[in-house]
Design a protein around this motif. Sequence first.
Motif, PDB file in Angstrom:
ATOM      1  N   VAL A  35       0.856  -1.186   0.000  1.00 22.53           N
ATOM      2  CA  VAL A  35       0.000   0.000   0.000  1.00 22.53           C
ATOM      3  C   VAL A  35       0.888   1.230   0.000  1.00 22.53           C
ATOM      4  CG1 VAL A  35      -1.936  -1.113   1.152  1.00 22.53           C
ATOM      5  CG2 VAL A  35      -0.179   0.014   2.511  1.00 22.53           C
ATOM      6  N   ASP A  36       0.425   2.257  -0.679  1.00 24.44           N
ATOM      7  CA  ASP A  36       1.272   3.407  -0.964  1.00 24.44           C
ATOM      8  C   ASP A  36       0.554   4.676  -0.494  1.00 24.44           C
ATOM      9  OD1 ASP A  36       2.781   5.398  -2.011  1.00 24.44           O
ATOM     10  OD2 ASP A  36       2.756   4.657  -4.080  1.00 24.44           O
ATOM     11  N   ARG A  44      -0.022   7.526  -3.040  1.00 23.54           N
ATOM     12  CA  ARG A  44      -0.812   7.310  -4.228  1.00 23.54           C
ATOM     13  C   ARG A  44      -2.239   7.758  -3.957  1.00 23.54           C
ATOM     14  NH1 ARG A  44       0.372   2.586  -7.789  1.00 23.54           N
ATOM     15  NH2 ARG A  44      -1.276   2.503  -9.340  1.00 23.54           N
ATOM     16  N   THR A  95      -6.119   7.887  -3.913  1.00 26.62           N
ATOM     17  CA  THR A  95      -7.183   6.888  -4.044  1.00 26.62           C
ATOM     18  C   THR A  95      -8.235   7.424  -5.019  1.00 26.62           C
ATOM     19  OG1 THR A  95      -8.405   7.875  -2.235  1.00 26.62           O
ATOM     20  CG2 THR A  95      -6.880   6.105  -1.678  1.00 26.62           C
ATOM     21  N   PHE A 107      -8.566  -3.736  -1.776  1.00 29.23           N
ATOM     22  CA  PHE A 107      -7.375  -3.081  -2.309  1.00 29.23           C
ATOM     23  C   PHE A 107      -7.368  -3.092  -3.839  1.00 29.23           C
ATOM     24  CE2 PHE A 107      -3.072  -3.458  -3.978  1.00 29.23           C
ATOM     25  CZ  PHE A 107      -2.522  -2.279  -3.529  1.00 29.23           C
ATOM     26  N   PHE A 108      -7.603  -4.279  -4.422  1.00 33.21           N
ATOM     27  CA  PHE A 108      -7.526  -4.366  -5.889  1.00 33.21           C
ATOM     28  C   PHE A 108      -8.649  -3.565  -6.555  1.00 33.21           C
ATOM     29  CE2 PHE A 108      -4.874  -8.327  -5.376  1.00 33.21           C
ATOM     30  CZ  PHE A 108      -3.727  -7.730  -5.864  1.00 33.21           C
ATOM     31  N   ARG A 110      -7.670   0.035  -6.511  1.00 32.49           N
ATOM     32  CA  ARG A 110      -6.674   0.369  -7.532  1.00 32.49           C
ATOM     33  C   ARG A 110      -7.292   0.427  -8.935  1.00 32.49           C
ATOM     34  NH1 ARG A 110      -0.840  -0.634  -6.380  1.00 32.49           N
ATOM     35  NH2 ARG A 110      -0.562   0.722  -4.581  1.00 32.49           N
ATOM     36  N   ARG A 111      -8.567   0.030  -9.035  1.00 29.65           N
ATOM     37  CA  ARG A 111      -9.248   0.024 -10.340  1.00 29.65           C
ATOM     38  C   ARG A 111     -10.503   0.888 -10.287  1.00 29.65           C
ATOM     39  NH1 ARG A 111      -6.225  -3.818  -9.538  1.00 29.65           N
ATOM     40  NH2 ARG A 111      -5.073  -4.871 -11.182  1.00 29.65           N
ATOM     41  N   GLU A 141      -4.670   4.787   0.855  1.00 29.94           N
ATOM     42  CA  GLU A 141      -4.454   3.351   0.610  1.00 29.94           C
ATOM     43  C   GLU A 141      -4.104   2.592   1.880  1.00 29.94           C
ATOM     44  OE1 GLU A 141      -1.817   2.243  -2.432  1.00 29.94           O
ATOM     45  OE2 GLU A 141      -3.288   2.695  -3.992  1.00 29.94           O
ATOM     46  N   HIS A 191       0.660  -9.165 -11.293  1.00 29.67           N
ATOM     47  CA  HIS A 191       1.506  -8.054 -10.865  1.00 29.67           C
ATOM     48  C   HIS A 191       2.947  -8.491 -10.617  1.00 29.67           C
ATOM     49  CE1 HIS A 191      -1.272  -4.720 -10.612  1.00 29.67           C
ATOM     50  NE2 HIS A 191      -2.157  -5.470 -10.017  1.00 29.67           N
ATOM     51  N   GLU A 242      -4.963  -1.910 -13.715  1.00 36.54           N
ATOM     52  CA  GLU A 242      -4.703  -0.984 -12.617  1.00 36.54           C
ATOM     53  C   GLU A 242      -4.547   0.443 -13.141  1.00 36.54           C
ATOM     54  OE1 GLU A 242      -2.235  -2.017  -8.998  1.00 36.54           O
ATOM     55  OE2 GLU A 242      -0.848  -0.743 -10.087  1.00 36.54           O
ATOM     56  N   LYS A 249      -0.451   5.462 -11.241  1.00 40.12           N
ATOM     57  CA  LYS A 249      -0.313   6.220  -9.995  1.00 40.12           C
ATOM     58  C   LYS A 249      -0.441   7.725 -10.231  1.00 40.12           C
ATOM     59  CE  LYS A 249       2.930   7.264  -6.300  1.00 40.12           C
ATOM     60  NZ  LYS A 249       3.961   6.761  -5.393  1.00 40.12           N
TER      61      LYS A 249
END
Lengths: 752, 67
Positions: A80-81, A84, A86, A154-155, A158-159, A374, A584, A692, A695
């Motif tokens: 997790v970043d 980045r 959301t 999470f996934f 990211r989408r 994230e 990934h 994805e 970023k």
Amino acid sequence: MSNVQSSPAQTPSPHRRRASPLSLIVWIGVAVLGAVCWSVLALSRDEEISALWVLFAALASYAIAYRFYARFIARRVLEVDADRATPAERLENGRDFDVTDRRVLFGHHFAAIAGAGPLVGPVLAAQMGYLPGTIWIIVGVIFAGAVQDMVVLFFSMRRDGKSLGQMVREEIGIVGGIAALIAVFAIMIIILAVLALVVVNALAESPWGVFSIGLTIPIALFMGFYLRVIRPGRVMEVTAIGVVLLLLAIIGGGYVEQWGLAEALTLSKEQLTLALVVYGFVASILPVWMLLTPRDYLSTFMKVGVIVLLGIGLVVASPMLQNDSVTSFALEGDGPVFAGKLFPFVFITIACGALSGFHALIASGTTPKMVAKETQVQMIGYGGMLMESFVAISALIAASVIDPGLYFAINSPAGATGGDPTSAAEFVANLGFTISAADLQGAADAVEESSLISRTGGAPTLAFGMSLVFTEAFGGGLAAFWYHFAIMFEALFILTAVDAGTRVGRFMLQDTIGNFWPRYGDLSWLPASWSASAVVVGLWGYMLYVGVTDPLGGINQLFPLFGISNQLLAAIALTLCVTLLIKHGKVKWAWVPGIGLVWDLVVTMTASWQKVFSDNPAIGYFSQRSRYRDAQDAGELLAPATDQGEMDQIIYNSTLNGTLQALFAVLVIVIVLNALYIWFKAVRAGGLPTTEVPKARSALVAPADFFATKEEKEAVARWEAEHRELASAARGAGRGGGPGESGGPGGQGAQR
Amino acid sequence: MNRAAVIAGVRAKARGLRWYLRQVSGEAKWDEYLARCRAEGRDPMTRREFERHRDAHREESARSSCC
């Protein structure tokens, strides 16, 4: 937020630090507590033990799993970043995409995932003793359920918040995608039917229950009218009014006999089925503000309130467990509540609370569009599921403090108990437990029900257990009130799930048909919305009717179907998680969702195999079918059928259930095979492109966990000060970290 | 700990709880909207209109709760 891009995010990065001596001591303490509780559970065989050992074994295990395993997954596996942005930050529109305070979102997410599932499953599984259920709920949630919720969240985040079905289609393939779509829709129908069946069984022949639950409809309508016309937007005020009215409705139910309403409100299961179907249809086509939204406020309040109350009640009452740790039914597989041995059936009977595929639909729908940072997926995804698991543990305890004789009298189908106290006492004695007919009637009288015998479905058992706990904890001889309070609580949010679920099903149907006939996808076109609602209601209503009239007892026939389909949905979600990790380029971490996936596939495929192919008629649907068919051909009647019509019904139902069971299993196999092909390709290529979203740098600063660290608070304060210069002060204070973080206006208390 | 500190602590807790309930119930959306309008120098719509707007949006976004 685009006007503040100049200030880069300064959220403290979660780099490694040496643990402080204090935290070391605390965590060693938690580990020791957990180890002691587990040892007591493992070593006690024939003596009674306190329920608190189970409760604290769970809490200590959750704490350790959350602090160590979930953090490991967030940092090392998902990476997790905090820098980045959301989707909530990038696409904020104040509606679906909305940066939400993490603690608020935790509340929303928990309210969405927790329903009747974690309450019903453990109650039924208590037939195998308290130990198998306890172990599965705790170990299952740590290694499978909570991992699934967090990784899917999470996934999807990211989408840009894509749904589970969409992700399966885009990341696995069109074949898998179509299979997933059919599976999700069919599973939803089964879930709605089984939940409705629980309500029907709880309310049948119970005028008090019918009175209280019936009144929730005018109460909700009043609340809707209040919010729409009288005082728009005052949600807390109207919820308070609604809760008071609700309590009055429960108390009033105790007087139905004196008011001469008892006869009119004593409804048969068939009448209740019809009422529910009509209600479900009307609720799904009415504007949501009238019924759905206010009902949601009420049920959320009741849900959280009762869970808190139950937690406190268990600690105060500290009841002894009357249930055996492991019963003979677990080993022989001949239990009356549901058939089959501990493996695999305990693992599918308890779905929600340990691993629930349904959560993947929520973790990939609304929630990912509202996450602020994230780093918060650990708290919301993993933490939310731990909380649900705790609810399941509480339900298991409530079912295990009941005298086992009474438990089996309540939960065995009417065909077995004969329906009256004398025959039920005899039946229970044959199982190896003792309870007198007078005691059975006494238990029913204590909660002012005419009878508790064969009140299957879990809700009456749970309500009885809760009334025992509450009476012991809070005193006052209010057993009947607590019983109906608990019934109301369950029925209320099952009904909310039924009308919301019908709407979701309607949207799915309109969306799917809309691909071929665009006009049908228009949600405001009445012919489409009415017909789609009718189809959805018709499907679950039909399954409900099948369950209600099943001579063998609907719950023990349908619940396995429900459990297996929920777990099969989980298999789809976990397959997606593994696929994405491999794509990934993180093959080395594929075991994280992989453990849950392998276990879930082993369990569900074994269970499906047994339900379809077992030659034991108590387990296999098709051997049940041929047993009754052979008897019919020979012109005989087989108990519990009392005429040829019932024989026909059993034959028909087992064919239907068996076919559905086989269909679900095949759909999941299709998806897994499709995924295996992708895994193979991705491993050879060392990763594959995914959908994805690239970023974008985050301009927000917000803490990651329930409690903000000192560094996080400072970072938020710095950011808010900076932000205030750039944007307007008012907007800055209400956003992002929430006012609680920096000691800004109005929120320091929420921090503790 | 002296009395004033305790009272201040309780006050802060109550404020925090109120903030949380307003956020969770969605009542705070109205405050946020007003603040945004002020910041952007727009005239806000009435509360009634605002809530109708939110109802209309809710109509199309089904939120399923779980089993």
